[in-house]
Design a protein around this motif. Structure first.
Motif, PDB file in Angstrom:
ATOM      1  N   UNK A   1       0.845  -1.183   0.000  1.00 35.29           N
ATOM      2  CA  UNK A   1       0.000   0.000   0.000  1.00 35.29           C
ATOM      3  C   UNK A   1       0.884   1.237   0.000  1.00 35.29           C
ATOM      4  N   UNK A   2       0.384   2.266  -0.670  1.00 33.66           N
ATOM      5  CA  UNK A   2       1.071   3.549  -0.695  1.00 33.66           C
ATOM      6  C   UNK A   2       0.321   4.550   0.166  1.00 33.66           C
ATOM      7  N   UNK A   3       0.748   5.790   0.088  1.00 34.35           N
ATOM      8  CA  UNK A   3       0.157   6.840   0.916  1.00 34.35           C
ATOM      9  C   UNK A   3      -1.342   6.997   0.665  1.00 34.35           C
ATOM     10  N   UNK A   4      -1.777   6.888  -0.584  1.00 33.89           N
ATOM     11  CA  UNK A   4      -3.209   7.050  -0.889  1.00 33.89           C
ATOM     12  C   UNK A   4      -4.042   5.950  -0.233  1.00 33.89           C
ATOM     13  N   UNK A   5      -3.558   4.726  -0.260  1.00 35.25           N
ATOM     14  CA  UNK A   5      -4.279   3.622   0.378  1.00 35.25           C
ATOM     15  C   UNK A   5      -4.265   3.775   1.895  1.00 35.25           C
TER      16      UNK A   5
ATOM     17  N   UNK B   1      -6.427  14.274   5.742  1.00 36.28           N
ATOM     18  CA  UNK B   1      -5.802  15.104   4.712  1.00 36.28           C
ATOM     19  C   UNK B   1      -4.474  14.470   4.286  1.00 36.28           C
ATOM     20  N   UNK B   2      -4.046  14.778   3.082  1.00 31.28           N
ATOM     21  CA  UNK B   2      -2.762  14.261   2.603  1.00 31.28           C
ATOM     22  C   UNK B   2      -1.625  14.735   3.500  1.00 31.28           C
ATOM     23  N   UNK B   3      -1.726  15.972   3.955  1.00 33.79           N
ATOM     24  CA  UNK B   3      -0.685  16.511   4.829  1.00 33.79           C
ATOM     25  C   UNK B   3      -0.603  15.726   6.132  1.00 33.79           C
ATOM     26  N   UNK B   4      -1.752  15.420   6.725  1.00 33.53           N
ATOM     27  CA  UNK B   4      -1.765  14.667   7.990  1.00 33.53           C
ATOM     28  C   UNK B   4      -1.207  13.260   7.788  1.00 33.53           C
ATOM     29  N   UNK B   5      -1.580  12.626   6.683  1.00 32.68           N
ATOM     30  CA  UNK B   5      -1.068  11.279   6.398  1.00 32.68           C
ATOM     31  C   UNK B   5       0.444  11.331   6.231  1.00 32.68           C
ATOM     32  N   UNK B   6       0.968  12.358   5.567  1.00 32.08           N
ATOM     33  CA  UNK B   6       2.421  12.479   5.409  1.00 32.08           C
ATOM     34  C   UNK B   6       3.114  12.630   6.745  1.00 32.08           C
ATOM     35  N   UNK B   7       2.518  13.369   7.666  1.00 26.73           N
ATOM     36  CA  UNK B   7       3.093  13.496   9.008  1.00 26.73           C
ATOM     37  C   UNK B   7       3.135  12.125   9.682  1.00 26.73           C
ATOM     38  N   UNK B   8       2.043  11.371   9.576  1.00 25.11           N
ATOM     39  CA  UNK B   8       1.962  10.054  10.217  1.00 25.11           C
ATOM     40  C   UNK B   8       2.975   9.083   9.621  1.00 25.11           C
ATOM     41  N   UNK B   9       3.016   8.972   8.288  1.00 30.89           N
ATOM     42  CA  UNK B   9       3.895   7.968   7.668  1.00 30.89           C
ATOM     43  C   UNK B   9       5.373   8.327   7.797  1.00 30.89           C
ATOM     44  N   UNK B  10       5.664   9.578   8.090  1.00 25.79           N
ATOM     45  CA  UNK B  10       7.059   9.990   8.283  1.00 25.79           C
ATOM     46  C   UNK B  10       7.472  10.026   9.750  1.00 25.79           C
ATOM     47  N   UNK B  11       6.553   9.643  10.644  1.00 25.78           N
ATOM     48  CA  UNK B  11       6.900   9.631  12.064  1.00 25.78           C
ATOM     49  C   UNK B  11       7.729   8.391  12.398  1.00 25.78           C
ATOM     50  N   UNK B  12       8.483   8.470  13.461  1.00 29.34           N
ATOM     51  CA  UNK B  12       9.335   7.341  13.875  1.00 29.34           C
ATOM     52  C   UNK B  12       8.518   6.143  14.324  1.00 29.34           C
TER      53      UNK B  12
ATOM     54  N   UNK C   1      10.219   3.349  -3.937  1.00 26.44           N
ATOM     55  CA  UNK C   1      10.252   3.336  -5.391  1.00 26.44           C
ATOM     56  C   UNK C   1      10.330   4.768  -5.902  1.00 26.44           C
ATOM     57  N   UNK C   2      10.508   4.932  -7.194  1.00 26.87           N
ATOM     58  CA  UNK C   2      10.528   6.262  -7.781  1.00 26.87           C
ATOM     59  C   UNK C   2       9.220   6.988  -7.479  1.00 26.87           C
ATOM     60  N   UNK C   3       8.103   6.266  -7.514  1.00 26.87           N
ATOM     61  CA  UNK C   3       6.797   6.874  -7.265  1.00 26.87           C
ATOM     62  C   UNK C   3       6.526   7.143  -5.789  1.00 26.87           C
ATOM     63  N   UNK C   4       7.350   6.635  -4.925  1.00 23.29           N
ATOM     64  CA  UNK C   4       7.187   6.867  -3.499  1.00 23.29           C
ATOM     65  C   UNK C   4       7.383   5.603  -2.684  1.00 23.29           C
ATOM     66  N   UNK C   5       7.152   5.740  -1.399  1.00 28.17           N
ATOM     67  CA  UNK C   5       7.311   4.616  -0.473  1.00 28.17           C
ATOM     68  C   UNK C   5       6.086   3.709  -0.526  1.00 28.17           C
ATOM     69  N   UNK C   6       6.319   2.422  -0.292  1.00 31.63           N
ATOM     70  CA  UNK C   6       5.227   1.452  -0.172  1.00 31.63           C
ATOM     71  C   UNK C   6       5.460   0.619   1.079  1.00 31.63           C
ATOM     72  N   UNK C   7       4.354   0.214   1.690  1.00 30.05           N
ATOM     73  CA  UNK C   7       4.392  -0.548   2.929  1.00 30.05           C
ATOM     74  C   UNK C   7       3.683  -1.870   2.751  1.00 30.05           C
TER      75      UNK C   7
END
Length: 66
Positions: A8-12, A21-32, A41-47
């Protein structure tokens, strides 16, 4: 046979978290505290979806189906 990984990527992840919000999700996925990405990947991180589901069950239990 190797076990299949569901990625899954950030959108999923955004949808899994209730369409924050996309901004809030970015804060969450970039937290420790958030799981490390399975790959970057070039298109971004996947989990691995299982890692994200486990994180949600621990940190956002109100979003689980149980």
């Amino acid at each position: 046979m190797a076990e299949r990984v569901h990625l899954v990527g950030a959108a999923e992840i955004r949808a899994m978290l209730g369409n924050l919000s996309r901004q809030r999700v970015n804060v969450i996925i970039n937290s420790r505290r958030f799981p490390e990405p399975y790959q970057e990947l070039v298109m971004g991180k996947v989990w691995d979806k299982r890692d994200v589901e486990a994180w949600i069950a621990t940190h956002r239990p109100e979003l689980t189906d149980e």
